[in-house]
Write a protein that holds these residues in place. Structure first.
Motif, PDB file in Angstrom:
ATOM      1  N   LEU A  53       0.836  -1.191   0.000  1.00 43.00           N
ATOM      2  CA  LEU A  53       0.000   0.000   0.000  1.00 43.00           C
ATOM      3  C   LEU A  53       0.876   1.248   0.000  1.00 43.00           C
ATOM      4  N   ILE A  54       0.487   2.238  -0.802  1.00 43.14           N
ATOM      5  CA  ILE A  54       1.152   3.540  -0.799  1.00 43.14           C
ATOM      6  C   ILE A  54       0.316   4.447   0.114  1.00 43.14           C
ATOM      7  N   PRO A  55       0.819   4.727   1.328  1.00 46.92           N
ATOM      8  CA  PRO A  55       0.028   5.509   2.291  1.00 46.92           C
ATOM      9  C   PRO A  55      -0.454   6.854   1.753  1.00 46.92           C
ATOM     10  N   GLU A  56       0.364   7.534   0.954  1.00 45.02           N
ATOM     11  CA  GLU A  56      -0.029   8.835   0.407  1.00 45.02           C
ATOM     12  C   GLU A  56      -1.249   8.708  -0.498  1.00 45.02           C
ATOM     13  N   ASN A  57      -1.316   7.619  -1.262  1.00 46.03           N
ATOM     14  CA  ASN A  57      -2.463   7.416  -2.156  1.00 46.03           C
ATOM     15  C   ASN A  57      -3.727   7.113  -1.362  1.00 46.03           C
ATOM     16  N   LEU A  58      -3.575   6.377  -0.262  1.00 46.43           N
ATOM     17  CA  LEU A  58      -4.713   6.110   0.607  1.00 46.43           C
ATOM     18  C   LEU A  58      -5.257   7.427   1.152  1.00 46.43           C
ATOM     19  N   LYS A  59      -4.363   8.285   1.610  1.00 48.76           N
ATOM     20  CA  LYS A  59      -4.765   9.579   2.157  1.00 48.76           C
ATOM     21  C   LYS A  59      -5.438  10.437   1.080  1.00 48.76           C
ATOM     22  N   LYS A  60      -4.861  10.484  -0.118  1.00 47.94           N
ATOM     23  CA  LYS A  60      -5.441  11.279  -1.205  1.00 47.94           C
ATOM     24  C   LYS A  60      -6.846  10.784  -1.562  1.00 47.94           C
TER      25      LYS A  60
ATOM     26  N   ILE B 225      -6.868  -4.162   0.928  1.00 45.08           N
ATOM     27  CA  ILE B 225      -6.613  -3.123  -0.075  1.00 45.08           C
ATOM     28  C   ILE B 225      -7.775  -3.039  -1.064  1.00 45.08           C
ATOM     29  N   ILE B 226      -8.290  -4.181  -1.475  1.00 47.82           N
ATOM     30  CA  ILE B 226      -9.433  -4.201  -2.399  1.00 47.82           C
ATOM     31  C   ILE B 226     -10.651  -3.570  -1.735  1.00 47.82           C
ATOM     32  N   GLN B 227     -10.887  -3.904  -0.466  1.00 47.44           N
ATOM     33  CA  GLN B 227     -12.010  -3.318   0.273  1.00 47.44           C
ATOM     34  C   GLN B 227     -11.837  -1.805   0.399  1.00 47.44           C
ATOM     35  N   MET B 228     -10.632  -1.366   0.714  1.00 52.42           N
ATOM     36  CA  MET B 228     -10.356   0.073   0.833  1.00 52.42           C
ATOM     37  C   MET B 228     -10.670   0.781  -0.480  1.00 52.42           C
ATOM     38  N   ALA B 229     -10.227   0.198  -1.583  1.00 52.49           N
ATOM     39  CA  ALA B 229     -10.454   0.807  -2.896  1.00 52.49           C
ATOM     40  C   ALA B 229     -11.944   0.948  -3.185  1.00 52.49           C
ATOM     41  N   GLN B 230     -12.712  -0.096  -2.909  1.00 52.96           N
ATOM     42  CA  GLN B 230     -14.157  -0.045  -3.157  1.00 52.96           C
ATOM     43  C   GLN B 230     -14.817   1.036  -2.309  1.00 52.96           C
ATOM     44  N   ILE B 231     -14.459   1.103  -1.052  1.00 55.71           N
ATOM     45  CA  ILE B 231     -15.076   2.057  -0.134  1.00 55.71           C
ATOM     46  C   ILE B 231     -14.674   3.493  -0.460  1.00 55.71           C
TER      47      ILE B 231
ATOM     48  N   GLU C 212      -2.591   4.578   6.969  1.00 57.50           N
ATOM     49  CA  GLU C 212      -2.315   5.856   6.305  1.00 57.50           C
ATOM     50  C   GLU C 212      -0.916   6.371   6.628  1.00 57.50           C
ATOM     51  N   LEU C 213      -0.404   6.040   7.784  1.00 55.81           N
ATOM     52  CA  LEU C 213       0.954   6.438   8.165  1.00 55.81           C
ATOM     53  C   LEU C 213       2.015   5.475   7.629  1.00 55.81           C
ATOM     54  N   GLY C 214       1.580   4.307   7.162  1.00 54.07           N
ATOM     55  CA  GLY C 214       2.516   3.334   6.624  1.00 54.07           C
ATOM     56  C   GLY C 214       3.159   2.439   7.665  1.00 54.07           C
ATOM     57  N   THR C 215       2.632   2.448   8.883  1.00 54.19           N
ATOM     58  CA  THR C 215       3.210   1.609   9.938  1.00 54.19           C
ATOM     59  C   THR C 215       2.510   0.266  10.067  1.00 54.19           C
ATOM     60  N   ARG C 216       1.458   0.076   9.285  1.00 49.79           N
ATOM     61  CA  ARG C 216       0.744  -1.204   9.262  1.00 49.79           C
ATOM     62  C   ARG C 216       0.510  -1.579   7.808  1.00 49.79           C
ATOM     63  N   LYS C 217       0.709  -2.841   7.486  1.00 54.09           N
ATOM     64  CA  LYS C 217       0.565  -3.332   6.117  1.00 54.09           C
ATOM     65  C   LYS C 217      -0.742  -4.107   5.969  1.00 54.09           C
ATOM     66  N   PRO C 218      -1.662  -3.637   5.119  1.00 51.74           N
ATOM     67  CA  PRO C 218      -2.924  -4.352   4.914  1.00 51.74           C
ATOM     68  C   PRO C 218      -2.750  -5.567   4.011  1.00 51.74           C
ATOM     69  N   THR C 219      -3.655  -6.516   4.143  1.00 50.42           N
ATOM     70  CA  THR C 219      -3.670  -7.666   3.244  1.00 50.42           C
ATOM     71  C   THR C 219      -4.193  -7.227   1.881  1.00 50.42           C
TER      72      THR C 219
ATOM     73  N   ASP D  11      -5.133  -0.803  -7.782  1.00 51.50           N
ATOM     74  CA  ASP D  11      -3.884  -0.464  -8.475  1.00 51.50           C
ATOM     75  C   ASP D  11      -3.403   0.930  -8.090  1.00 51.50           C
ATOM     76  N   TYR D  12      -4.322   1.862  -7.892  1.00 51.84           N
ATOM     77  CA  TYR D  12      -3.941   3.211  -7.454  1.00 51.84           C
ATOM     78  C   TYR D  12      -3.383   3.155  -6.031  1.00 51.84           C
ATOM     79  N   LEU D  13      -4.049   2.432  -5.158  1.00 50.14           N
ATOM     80  CA  LEU D  13      -3.607   2.373  -3.761  1.00 50.14           C
ATOM     81  C   LEU D  13      -2.231   1.728  -3.602  1.00 50.14           C
ATOM     82  N   ILE D  14      -1.866   0.833  -4.518  1.00 48.85           N
ATOM     83  CA  ILE D  14      -0.544   0.197  -4.417  1.00 48.85           C
ATOM     84  C   ILE D  14       0.489   0.860  -5.329  1.00 48.85           C
ATOM     85  N   GLY D  15       0.087   1.929  -6.010  1.00 48.75           N
ATOM     86  CA  GLY D  15       1.027   2.684  -6.827  1.00 48.75           C
ATOM     87  C   GLY D  15       1.295   2.115  -8.199  1.00 48.75           C
ATOM     88  N   LYS D  16       0.464   1.176  -8.631  1.00 47.52           N
ATOM     89  CA  LYS D  16       0.643   0.578  -9.957  1.00 47.52           C
ATOM     90  C   LYS D  16       0.200   1.538 -11.058  1.00 47.52           C
ATOM     91  N   THR D  17      -0.684   2.484 -10.709  1.00 53.62           N
ATOM     92  CA  THR D  17      -1.154   3.503 -11.641  1.00 53.62           C
ATOM     93  C   THR D  17      -1.332   4.821 -10.897  1.00 53.62           C
TER      94      THR D  17
END
Length: 115
Positions: free
Chosen positions: A5-12, A50-56, A39-46, A62-68
C-alpha cells in the motif's frame, strides 16, 4: 509477494471523498487506530483489505498500491437498497444493444453538463 500500500495514495483517496480518518475507518468497519496506521505506513494491509479500501474510497486497488497514477475505480458496486434509481438504470442498460448504450451515454453526457 503481497502488494504494498502507498500511504499517500490512501490519504489522497480519503481526502478526495472529503471524509475524516474516523469516517474512513467506520466505512471500512475497522478501528480508527488501524486505519491511521495504514495511512501512516506503519501497518501493512492484506490484499483483500486493499481491495475493500479501494471499493469504499471509490478508487482502484492499483492506485492504492502505486501501480497507476489514475485514481478512477475499476468497478463500482451499486446496491438496490442504497440507490434504487441508479440500480434500475444500470440493470436495465445491461440488456441494451450498442446503439441504445450509445444513446444513453450521450444523454448522460448532456445531463452531466447541467451539473
Amino acid at each position: 509477494m503481497q502488494p504494498r500500500l502507498i500511504p499517500e495514495n490512501l490519504k489522497k483517496a480519503r481526502e478526495a471523498l472529503g471524509i475524516t480518518r474516523l469516517e474512513a475507518s467506520q466505512r471500512m468497519n475497522i478501528p480508527q487506530s488501524s486505519y491511521v496506521r495504514y495511512e501512516l505506513g506503519t501497518r501493512k494491509p492484506t490484499h483483500a483489505t486493499i481491495i475493500q479500501m479501494a471499493q469504499i474510497l471509490g478508487t482502484s486497488a492499483d492506485y492504492l498500491i502505486g501501480k497507476t497514477k489514475n485514481s478512477t475505480p475499476d468497478s463500482v458496486t451499486i446496491k438496490k437498497g442504497d440507490t434504487p434509481l441508479i440500480f434500475e438504470i444500470v440493470n436495465g442498460a445491461n440488456k441494451f444493444d450498442e446503439k441504445q448504450l450509445d444513446r444513453l451515454y450521450k444523454y448522460y453526457k448532456e445531463l452531466a453538463k447541467e451539473k
